[in-house]
Design a protein around this motif. Structure first.
Motif, short mmCIF file in Angstrom:
data_model
loop_
_atom_site.label_atom_id
_atom_site.label_comp_id
_atom_site.label_asym_id
_atom_site.label_seq_id
_atom_site.Cartn_x
_atom_site.Cartn_y
_atom_site.Cartn_z
N VAL A 85 0.87 -1.18 0.00
CA VAL A 85 0.00 0.00 0.00
C VAL A 85 0.90 1.23 0.00
O VAL A 85 1.76 1.37 0.88
CB VAL A 85 -0.93 0.03 1.23
N SER A 86 0.71 2.10 -0.98
CA SER A 86 1.57 3.26 -1.12
C SER A 86 1.38 4.25 0.03
O SER A 86 0.42 4.17 0.80
CB SER A 86 1.27 3.97 -2.45
N TRP A 87 2.30 5.20 0.11
CA TRP A 87 2.26 6.21 1.16
C TRP A 87 0.91 6.95 1.17
O TRP A 87 0.40 7.37 0.13
CB TRP A 87 3.38 7.23 0.97
N HIS A 88 0.34 7.10 2.36
CA HIS A 88 -0.92 7.80 2.54
C HIS A 88 -1.07 8.18 4.00
O HIS A 88 -0.31 7.74 4.86
CB HIS A 88 -2.09 6.93 2.09
N GLN A 89 -2.04 9.02 4.29
CA GLN A 89 -2.44 9.27 5.67
C GLN A 89 -3.96 9.15 5.74
O GLN A 89 -4.65 9.28 4.73
CB GLN A 89 -1.94 10.63 6.17
N ASP A 90 -4.50 8.89 6.94
CA ASP A 90 -5.90 8.51 7.08
C ASP A 90 -6.74 9.46 7.92
O ASP A 90 -7.81 9.08 8.40
CB ASP A 90 -5.99 7.10 7.69
N TYR A 91 -6.26 10.69 8.11
CA TYR A 91 -7.04 11.65 8.88
C TYR A 91 -8.27 12.05 8.08
O TYR A 91 -8.18 12.44 6.92
CB TYR A 91 -6.19 12.88 9.19
N GLU A 92 -9.45 11.94 8.69
CA GLU A 92 -10.71 12.19 8.00
C GLU A 92 -11.08 13.67 8.08
O GLU A 92 -11.48 14.17 9.13
CB GLU A 92 -11.82 11.33 8.61
N GLN A 93 -10.96 14.38 6.95
CA GLN A 93 -11.29 15.80 6.91
C GLN A 93 -11.45 16.23 5.46
O GLN A 93 -10.67 15.83 4.59
CB GLN A 93 -10.17 16.61 7.58
N TYR A 94 -12.49 17.03 5.19
CA TYR A 94 -12.75 17.54 3.83
C TYR A 94 -12.96 19.05 3.87
O TYR A 94 -13.95 19.51 4.45
CB TYR A 94 -13.98 16.89 3.22
N PRO A 95 -12.09 19.85 3.26
CA PRO A 95 -10.76 19.47 2.76
C PRO A 95 -9.76 19.37 3.90
O PRO A 95 -10.07 19.73 5.04
CB PRO A 95 -10.41 20.64 1.82
N GLN A 96 -8.57 18.91 3.62
CA GLN A 96 -7.52 18.77 4.63
C GLN A 96 -6.90 20.14 4.89
O GLN A 96 -6.16 20.67 4.06
CB GLN A 96 -6.45 17.79 4.14
N THR A 97 -7.20 20.72 6.05
CA THR A 97 -6.72 22.07 6.34
C THR A 97 -6.05 22.22 7.71
O THR A 97 -5.29 23.16 7.92
CB THR A 97 -7.87 23.09 6.29
N ASN A 98 -6.34 21.31 8.67
CA ASN A 98 -5.80 21.48 10.01
C ASN A 98 -5.82 20.15 10.76
O ASN A 98 -6.36 19.16 10.26
CB ASN A 98 -6.61 22.54 10.80
N ARG A 99 -5.22 20.15 11.94
CA ARG A 99 -5.19 18.96 12.79
C ARG A 99 -5.67 19.34 14.20
O ARG A 99 -5.09 18.96 15.20
CB ARG A 99 -3.76 18.37 12.84
N SER A 100 -6.78 20.08 14.24
CA SER A 100 -7.25 20.64 15.51
C SER A 100 -7.68 19.56 16.50
O SER A 100 -7.51 19.73 17.71
CB SER A 100 -8.43 21.59 15.26
#
Length: 253
Positions: A85-100
């Motif tokens: 499985v290629s490089w990825h991240q799984d944080y669920e957010q649309y769009p990806q803007t922050n990690r609050s």
């Protein structure tokens, strides 16, 4: 654990599960993998119950430091020759803007990792940066600056990773006599609405089963803390230009 996780974005718990638990879950993953048509992992009794495993709950409680909800659970058996499985991240957010708000994935390696079939690759510290989930997919499973390889953990081990950490599975030869049984579960800190998972009715089903089993954490399955993920994905694909300009607070300013 807390210091390591906050700095590096992951924590390792060797031999977390007991042998009886490992054997039960291996059989459950085999059953899930063989099911035709394919079903969601949560529908399996043993896999679904792992969502509210008491010792897992203790770890996630400490990391979250407050209320949180369950997002999804997957299960798979990786046999010899399995693709990576290629490089990825799984944080669920649309769009990806922050990690609050913290989201974590709990990886269960029922028979560990031993350098065959596939290695887990991580980039410690990468969880701090908001990036599209597939931005690095084109790099395959090549080493990245600062990446590490996890290929030697005993059976029943658990890794908890920040969902925004870049990770991959690098295919490796061997493992013909010992497939890899793998489960992952995800949880998100309360305070924002998370995109719903692609399984309508999952939360209600698990909440009912949890309560029937004497569970005391029905709040894990609170539908009010989610929005329509399928609609969000479709909407994001149709937008043009800077999304900021479509926000009401921007238009009214």
């Amino acid at each position: 654990m807390l210091e390591t996780f906050q700095d590096q974005g992951y924590a390792v718990f060797p031999e977390f599960l007991e042998k009886a638990e490992i054997d039960t879950l291996k059989a459950a993953v085999d059953e899930h993998a063989a099911a035709q048509p394919q079903r969601h992992a949560y529908e399996n009794e043993q896999i679904g119950a792992l969502v509210w495993h008491p010792r897992v709950g203790e770890l996630v409680d400490e990391l979250m430091g407050g209320p949180y909800v369950f997002h999804h659970i997957h299960a798979a058996r990786h046999d010899a020759g399995k693709n990576g499985v290629s490089w990825h991240q799984d944080y669920e957010q649309y769009p990806q803007t922050n990690r609050s708000h913290l989201m974590v994935h709990v990886f269960f390696y029922l028979n560990g990792l031993n350098g065959t079939i596939g290695d887990l690759l991580l980039v410690p510290g990468s969880h701090r940066y908001a990036t599209d989930s597939r931005a690095l997919t084109f790099l395959g499973t090549s080493d990245l600056p600062g990446s590490i390889t996890v290929d030697d953990v005993p059976p029943g081990s658990v890794l908890i990773v920040h969902s925004a950490m870049w990770h991959a599975r690098r295919p490796k030869p061997g493992g013909e006599d010992s497939p890899r049984w793998f489960i992952d579960a995800s949880y998100g800190r309360s305070g924002v609405k998370w995109p719903s998972y692609r399984a309508p009715g999952m939360l209600a089903n698990l909440r009912e089963r949890h309560v029937a089993a004497g569970g005391t954490r029905p709040w894990l399955f609170d539908e009010t803390q989610f929005f329509d993920g399928a609609r969000a994905r479709a909407t994001m694909g149709s937008l043009e230009g800077s999304v900021m300009l479509d926000l009401p607070q921007w238009q009214n300013s």
